[in-house]
Enzyme design. Structure first.
Site, PDB file in Angstrom:
ATOM      1  N   LYS A 243      -6.506  18.067  30.974  1.00 17.40           N
ATOM      2  CA  LYS A 243      -7.250  17.327  29.944  1.00 17.40           C
ATOM      3  C   LYS A 243      -8.383  16.474  30.501  1.00 17.40           C
ATOM      4  CE  LYS A 243      -3.905  13.576  29.796  1.00 17.40           C
ATOM      5  NZ  LYS A 243      -2.534  13.296  29.374  1.00 17.40           N
TER       6      LYS A 243
ATOM      7  N   ARG B  33       6.030   5.430  24.853  1.00 12.99           N
ATOM      8  CA  ARG B  33       5.000   6.248  24.237  1.00 12.99           C
ATOM      9  C   ARG B  33       5.784   7.289  23.444  1.00 12.99           C
ATOM     10  NH1 ARG B  33      -0.006   9.274  27.211  1.00 12.99           N
ATOM     11  NH2 ARG B  33       1.383  11.053  26.984  1.00 12.99           N
TER      12      ARG B  33
HETATM   13  C1  LIG Z   1      -1.800  13.411  30.440  1.00 10.75           C
HETATM   14  C2  LIG Z   1      -0.389  13.772  30.457  1.00 10.75           C
HETATM   15  C3  LIG Z   1       0.220  14.146  31.652  1.00 10.75           C
HETATM   16  C4  LIG Z   1      -0.503  14.139  32.990  1.00 10.75           C
HETATM   17  O1  LIG Z   1      -0.577  12.835  33.485  1.00 10.75           O
HETATM   18  P1  LIG Z   1      -1.180  12.538  34.935  1.00 10.75           P
HETATM   19  O2  LIG Z   1      -0.931  11.098  35.145  1.00 10.75           O
HETATM   20  O3  LIG Z   1      -2.627  12.895  34.881  1.00 10.75           O
HETATM   21  O4  LIG Z   1      -0.439  13.403  35.895  1.00 10.75           O
HETATM   22  C5  LIG Z   1       1.551  14.529  31.605  1.00 10.75           C
HETATM   23  N1  LIG Z   1       2.235  14.525  30.453  1.00 10.75           N
HETATM   24  C6  LIG Z   1       1.691  14.158  29.283  1.00 10.75           C
HETATM   25  C7  LIG Z   1       2.516  14.177  28.045  1.00 10.75           C
HETATM   26  C8  LIG Z   1       0.355  13.770  29.246  1.00 10.75           C
HETATM   27  O5  LIG Z   1      -0.192  13.406  28.078  1.00 10.75           O
END
Ligand SMILES: *Cc1c(COP(=O)(O)O)cnc(C)c1O
Length: 328
Positions: free
Chosen positions: A5, A99
């Site tokens: 992302k 979250r």
């Molecule tokens: C963005 C995201 C990740 C990745 O997180 P990083 O800190 O970039 O490794 C993993 N799981 C979810 C649900 C996310 O939204």
């Protein structure tokens, strides 16, 4: 899972992740999944954030989605049935970070309903820590996730292929050499892209921490006083600033602003101090470097700055391979 992302599903970067042997590509945006598919990327696509209103698009673009709401699952089931496809889901469990996540005490009832929905297949459970509450993944919460996986298997006799322990913040836990239990998956974005773990932002041994560089042009270079003169009111963003008198200094303006990047996440490679920024101008102290108009300034980016720069239509993206050769 490689998480794409922050680079908006950029196909050349995703291709590198796949070459590096991730088994899934995960993204939070349906548009990014579509971009990767249109570019010919073929892998298991995971959607990290599942909006109910776009359920049809979710089942058409993601092989797996992360879920926490029955109403959304019903909608996914409806469209999966309509298109005669099976949609796979990973159920996210709340383990303290607050979250996304189903509360552990509600999980059993949730699964009971989910199992009754046609064309929905539960392939795993997962959790997400260190995002909102900053809760660290540790032996206790990871063991709880493993235990939940075991109890689901006992109660429903379903095979959970994916037990997803978290994100880049899980590096420290993983690296501590403790028993990983049933956890067989992490969803990694920042650690792959920027080469650091995310609890203390320490570099991960063997990884590059400067794979992304932002380059901007000096558009003004002048000796000026370090104190503004005149009556002081609010700046462009509604703040009243205070300044320290350091005498006359060479100041640089580079063509970069808050519309391109979050300036607090930038670090100039030559350690030029960032004095301030507005929407389109970044002001640097250039005293030691004597850069001139037209010169380039290079910056390293943190995750927020990378995300913003990748999203800005004004920042030109150029991809190079590990030998420095330009890719298309
Ligand atoms: C963005 C995201 C990740 C990745 O997180 P990083 O800190 O970039 O490794 C993993 N799981 C979810 C649900 C996310 O939204």
């Amino acid at each position: 899972m490689g998480v794409s992302k922050a680079v908006l599903g950029e196909p050349s970067i995703v291709a590198a992740m796949i070459e590096g042997k991730v088994s899934f590509i995960a993204d939070s945006r349906i548009e990014n999944l579509q971009k990767m598919k249109n570019a010919g990327i073929s892998t298991n696509f995971v959607l990290l954030r599942t909006p109910k209103s776009r359920a049809e698009s979710v089942v058409n673009n993601a092989d797996i989605s992360l879920n926490t709401e029955i109403e959304t699952l019903k909608e996914l089931s409806y469209y999966a049935k309509g298109h005669n496809i099976n949609h796979q889901v990973i159920l996210m469990v709340e383990l303290g970070d607050l979250r996304e996540g189903i509360l552990p005490r509600d999980l059993s009832q949730f699964i009971k309903i989910a199992l009754s929905l046609p064309h929905i297949q539960i392939v795993g459970i997962g959790c997400n820590l260190a995002c909102y509450g900053g809760v660290e993944p540790d032996d206790t919460n990871m063991r709880e996730l493993s235990m939940l996986a075991d109890s689901i298997k006992r109660e429903f006799n379903i095979n959970l292929e994916v037990i997803s322990g978290g994100n880049s913040a899980n590096y420290k836990w993983y690296n501590s050499g403790q028993d990983v239990g049933r956890i067989n998956n992490l969803r990694l974005g920042e650690s792959i892209l920027l080469g650091c773990e995310t609890l203390s932002r320490n570099p991960i041994p063997g990884l590059h921490t400067e794979a992304f560089q932002l380059i901007a042009e000096v558009i003004e270079s002048k000796n000026k006083p370090s104190l503004p003169f005149g009556k002081i009111g609010q700046d462009a963003f509604g703040n009243v600033q205070s300044f320290k008198d350091r005498g006359t200094r060479q100041r640089l303006i580079v063509a970069l602003g808050r519309q391109d990047v979050s300036p607090s996440g930038l670090r100039s490679k030559k350690n030029l101090e960032i004095l301030g920024s507005s929407s389109d101008h970044l002001i640097l102290d250039g005293e030691r470097n004597k850069l001139q108009v037209g010169d380039e300034v290079r910056f390293n980016l943190d995750y927020g700055a990378l995300l913003a720069a990748m999203t800005s239509p004004f920042v030109k993206k150029q991809f190079v391979d590990c030998n420095g050769n330009k890719l298309a």
